[in-house]
Design a protein around this motif. Structure first.
Motif, short mmCIF file in Angstrom:
data_model
loop_
_atom_site.label_atom_id
_atom_site.label_comp_id
_atom_site.label_asym_id
_atom_site.label_seq_id
_atom_site.Cartn_x
_atom_site.Cartn_y
_atom_site.Cartn_z
N GLY A 37 -32.18 -14.33 -27.65
CA GLY A 37 -31.08 -13.60 -27.04
C GLY A 37 -31.20 -12.09 -27.00
N VAL A 38 -32.37 -11.54 -27.31
CA VAL A 38 -32.56 -10.10 -27.23
C VAL A 38 -32.95 -9.74 -25.80
N TYR A 39 -32.28 -8.72 -25.27
CA TYR A 39 -32.58 -8.22 -23.94
C TYR A 39 -33.23 -6.85 -24.06
N PHE A 40 -34.04 -6.51 -23.09
CA PHE A 40 -34.74 -5.23 -23.07
C PHE A 40 -34.19 -4.39 -21.94
N GLN A 41 -33.94 -3.12 -22.25
CA GLN A 41 -33.36 -2.23 -21.27
C GLN A 41 -34.02 -0.86 -21.35
N PRO A 42 -34.32 -0.26 -20.18
CA PRO A 42 -34.92 1.08 -20.20
C PRO A 42 -33.93 2.12 -20.70
N VAL A 43 -34.48 3.14 -21.35
CA VAL A 43 -33.65 4.23 -21.87
C VAL A 43 -34.33 5.55 -21.56
N GLU A 44 -33.54 6.56 -21.26
CA GLU A 44 -34.08 7.91 -21.06
C GLU A 44 -34.15 8.60 -22.41
N GLY A 45 -35.03 9.57 -22.52
CA GLY A 45 -35.13 10.32 -23.76
C GLY A 45 -36.44 10.12 -24.49
N GLY A 46 -37.34 9.36 -23.90
CA GLY A 46 -38.66 9.19 -24.50
C GLY A 46 -38.66 8.37 -25.77
N ASN A 47 -39.72 8.55 -26.55
CA ASN A 47 -39.92 7.74 -27.75
C ASN A 47 -38.82 7.92 -28.79
N LYS A 55 -25.54 -5.42 -32.29
CA LYS A 55 -24.30 -6.04 -31.83
C LYS A 55 -24.43 -6.56 -30.40
N LYS A 56 -25.09 -5.79 -29.55
CA LYS A 56 -25.25 -6.20 -28.15
C LYS A 56 -26.52 -7.01 -27.93
N GLY A 57 -27.45 -6.96 -28.88
CA GLY A 57 -28.72 -7.67 -28.73
C GLY A 57 -29.62 -7.03 -27.69
N ILE A 58 -29.58 -5.69 -27.64
CA ILE A 58 -30.38 -4.98 -26.64
C ILE A 58 -31.38 -4.07 -27.34
N PHE A 59 -32.63 -4.19 -26.92
CA PHE A 59 -33.71 -3.34 -27.42
C PHE A 59 -33.97 -2.30 -26.32
N TYR A 60 -33.65 -1.05 -26.62
CA TYR A 60 -33.82 0.04 -25.65
C TYR A 60 -35.20 0.67 -25.84
N LEU A 61 -35.97 0.68 -24.77
CA LEU A 61 -37.32 1.26 -24.79
C LEU A 61 -37.49 2.19 -23.59
N PRO A 62 -38.27 3.27 -23.77
CA PRO A 62 -38.52 4.16 -22.63
C PRO A 62 -39.41 3.47 -21.60
N VAL A 63 -39.28 3.90 -20.37
CA VAL A 63 -40.11 3.36 -19.29
C VAL A 63 -41.54 3.84 -19.48
N LEU A 64 -42.48 2.93 -19.32
CA LEU A 64 -43.89 3.24 -19.47
C LEU A 64 -44.58 3.00 -18.13
N LYS A 65 -45.09 4.07 -17.53
CA LYS A 65 -45.77 3.97 -16.24
C LYS A 65 -47.27 3.93 -16.49
N LEU A 66 -47.90 2.83 -16.07
CA LEU A 66 -49.31 2.60 -16.35
C LEU A 66 -50.15 2.59 -15.08
N ASP A 67 -51.42 2.98 -15.24
CA ASP A 67 -52.41 2.83 -14.17
C ASP A 67 -53.76 2.54 -14.82
N LEU A 68 -54.81 2.56 -14.03
CA LEU A 68 -56.14 2.20 -14.55
C LEU A 68 -56.64 3.15 -15.64
N ASN A 69 -56.13 4.37 -15.70
CA ASN A 69 -56.57 5.36 -16.69
C ASN A 69 -55.73 5.36 -17.96
N SER A 70 -54.71 4.54 -18.02
CA SER A 70 -53.75 4.59 -19.12
C SER A 70 -54.36 4.36 -20.50
N GLU A 71 -55.28 3.41 -20.61
CA GLU A 71 -55.86 3.14 -21.93
C GLU A 71 -56.59 4.36 -22.47
#
Length: 140
Positions: A37-47, A55-71
């Motif tokens: 029942g945990v949901y994931f939601q984007p959040v502003e503000g970085g790491n 209480k809401k069962g929400i894991f807030y994570l920053p948006v991660l934009k990936l491309d071929l050079n990300s690793e």
């Protein structure tokens, strides 16, 4: 919900020496968290904005934009942080968190559907999963 999360992350007891040697926090993967029942939601503000609202069962994570050079970029940022701010490893801990919660392609798909992971068409879900699973021992 807390009892479900605890059961997912429970570990067998380790000796004191083993506990001291391992500073790894074992957390369930995205798929397991979602299944209880945990949901994931984007959040502003970085790491610094990462948060779990129990209480809401929400894991807030920053948006991660990936491309071929990300690793390469991520590994360089982790190395730079370790050299310049070894007592303040914010990006390194974030990378370890993402590596910990992404185990499979399904985990990547769930995070993409939640708007947490964005990638261009040249980086598929398989490559994204491999990116995080290839980041083992980023601090070691």
């Amino acid at each position: 919900m807390s009892s479900h999360l605890e059961s997912l992350s429970s570990n067998p007891k380790l000796s004191e020496e083993e506990e001291e040697a391992l500073e790894v926090v074992n957390i369930p993967c995205v798929r397991e968290l979602h299944s209880v029942g945990v949901y994931f939601q984007p959040v502003e503000g970085g790491n610094m904005a990462i948060e779990f609202d129990e209480k809401k069962g929400i894991f807030y994570l920053p948006v991660l934009k990936l491309d071929l050079n990300s690793e390469v970029i991520m590994r360089n940022l982790v190395a730079h942080e370790a050299l310049t701010k070894p007592d303040f490893l914010i990006f390194t801990r974030y990378t370890e968190l993402m590596r910990g919660i992404i185990d499979t392609v399904e985990d990547v798909k769930l995070l993409k559907n939640a708007g947490i992971i964005e990638s261009n068409s040249s980086l598929g879900v398989e490559e994204t999963e491999e990116l995080f699973n290839g980041m083992t021992n980023v601090t070691g």
